[in-house]
Design a protein around this motif. Sequence first.
Motif, PDB file in Angstrom:
ATOM      1  N   THR A  74       0.846  -1.200   0.000  1.00 14.78           N
ATOM      2  CA  THR A  74       0.000   0.000   0.000  1.00 14.78           C
ATOM      3  C   THR A  74       0.882   1.250   0.000  1.00 14.78           C
ATOM      4  N   PRO A  75       0.723   2.137  -0.996  1.00 19.08           N
ATOM      5  CA  PRO A  75       1.530   3.368  -0.968  1.00 19.08           C
ATOM      6  C   PRO A  75       1.170   4.199   0.268  1.00 19.08           C
ATOM      7  N   CYS A  76       2.181   4.833   0.841  1.00 14.23           N
ATOM      8  CA  CYS A  76       1.936   5.626   2.064  1.00 14.23           C
ATOM      9  C   CYS A  76       0.786   6.611   1.871  1.00 14.23           C
ATOM     10  N   GLY A  77       0.736   7.221   0.678  1.00 12.63           N
ATOM     11  CA  GLY A  77      -0.295   8.220   0.411  1.00 12.63           C
ATOM     12  C   GLY A  77      -1.702   7.645   0.407  1.00 12.63           C
ATOM     13  N   GLN A  78      -1.829   6.304   0.307  1.00 11.21           N
ATOM     14  CA  GLN A  78      -3.159   5.685   0.299  1.00 11.21           C
ATOM     15  C   GLN A  78      -3.496   4.974   1.606  1.00 11.21           C
ATOM     16  N   VAL A  79      -2.641   5.141   2.600  1.00  9.18           N
ATOM     17  CA  VAL A  79      -2.952   4.573   3.920  1.00  9.18           C
ATOM     18  C   VAL A  79      -4.071   5.412   4.527  1.00  9.18           C
ATOM     19  N   PRO A  80      -5.225   4.766   4.840  1.00 15.87           N
ATOM     20  CA  PRO A  80      -6.380   5.562   5.277  1.00 15.87           C
ATOM     21  C   PRO A  80      -6.131   6.345   6.571  1.00 15.87           C
ATOM     22  N   ASP A  81      -5.366   5.797   7.490  1.00 16.64           N
ATOM     23  CA  ASP A  81      -5.169   6.466   8.779  1.00 16.64           C
ATOM     24  C   ASP A  81      -3.724   6.267   9.246  1.00 16.64           C
ATOM     25  N   MET A  82      -2.842   7.166   8.810  1.00 10.37           N
ATOM     26  CA  MET A  82      -1.425   7.013   9.157  1.00 10.37           C
ATOM     27  C   MET A  82      -1.197   7.211  10.653  1.00 10.37           C
ATOM     28  N   PRO A 124      -3.079 -12.622   3.122  1.00  9.04           N
ATOM     29  CA  PRO A 124      -3.659 -12.051   1.898  1.00  9.04           C
ATOM     30  C   PRO A 124      -5.156 -11.737   2.049  1.00  9.04           C
ATOM     31  N   ALA A 125      -5.819 -12.319   3.031  1.00  4.75           N
ATOM     32  CA  ALA A 125      -7.250 -12.043   3.219  1.00  4.75           C
ATOM     33  C   ALA A 125      -7.459 -10.841   4.137  1.00  4.75           C
ATOM     34  N   CYS A 126      -6.700 -10.765   5.235  1.00  4.21           N
ATOM     35  CA  CYS A 126      -6.857  -9.654   6.188  1.00  4.21           C
ATOM     36  C   CYS A 126      -6.204  -8.379   5.664  1.00  4.21           C
ATOM     37  N   GLN A 127      -5.209  -8.518   4.798  1.00  6.05           N
ATOM     38  CA  GLN A 127      -4.440  -7.358   4.342  1.00  6.05           C
ATOM     39  C   GLN A 127      -4.540  -7.245   2.823  1.00  6.05           C
ATOM     40  N   LYS A 128      -5.678  -6.783   2.350  1.00  4.35           N
ATOM     41  CA  LYS A 128      -5.914  -6.679   0.905  1.00  4.35           C
ATOM     42  C   LYS A 128      -5.320  -5.381   0.366  1.00  4.35           C
ATOM     43  N   LEU A 129      -4.823  -5.485  -0.863  1.00  2.34           N
ATOM     44  CA  LEU A 129      -4.322  -4.286  -1.543  1.00  2.34           C
ATOM     45  C   LEU A 129      -5.511  -3.618  -2.230  1.00  2.34           C
ATOM     46  N   GLU A 130      -5.807  -2.369  -1.839  1.00  2.34           N
ATOM     47  CA  GLU A 130      -6.935  -1.645  -2.451  1.00  2.34           C
ATOM     48  C   GLU A 130      -6.605  -1.334  -3.901  1.00  2.34           C
TER      49      GLU A 130
END
Length: 271
Positions: free
Chosen positions: A187-195, A264-270
Amino acid sequence: MPEGDTVYRLARRLDAALAGSTLTSTRFRVPQLATTDLSGYRVEEVASRGKHLLIHLSINESRLPSRLCLRSHLMMEGRWDLYQPGERWKRPAHLARLVLETQDVSAVAFEVQQLKLVPAEEENELVGHLGPDLLGTDWDADRAARNLLNEPHRPIGTALLDQRLLAGIGNIYRCEILFLTRLHPLTPCGQVPDMDAVVAMSYRLLQANKDRARRVTTGTARTRDPFWVYGRTAKPCLRCATPVKLMALSDEFGAHERDCYYCPACQKLEE
Ligand SMILES: [Zn+2]
């Protein structure tokens, strides 16, 4: 690669053994410091800064630099042992890089790297590049989050290991933080919903473990499974039972090609 809490505990152990004592002999076994003799210096404090170990020294003689800072880094293999005077070392002598002796104890550094000795006022040149220290007294969560967000295209999985952004996270915590915040490592840092939540989780895990002999991220009740994903390739995720996966992560910043465990199920790439 050690985690910041390993170096934090090491600093506390060395500080308890050495602080307040005068060095009776010192032996450096690295070329650039081979002739250095610090006997007569008093150990003021042993501290950690991120994964760097800092030994602060002073002496009451005007002809010498009166205050010094000795920096070392464990890197992959480094460790420090404490011995009674005359006690047999547990590791081969040729691996020793530094021996500090007081009247009561020998502190021997094996395979440490980045040994550097500077006047105390230049300490910042050794560790000034580090981001906020998760175990430091001057921890700054807002600055850590800003540093991560300043690299919007960078995968969060490599950014968390970059000690310039925030200091103290190694591979174990990196994997566990990503799992607990449900972030795919790419996940790119810029797309992390809540840094802020990622930074808060990092702080929580390191603080919770800093005084523990055995590292655990799953809570004290789960002693059989101390980690959610780290080291659990192909084993069922503790949350959803999907087999845990392993990926090699690297980016253009280099030096971060390390095994990253994730579900891969709990940590999906948006998308
Ligand atoms: Zn899962």
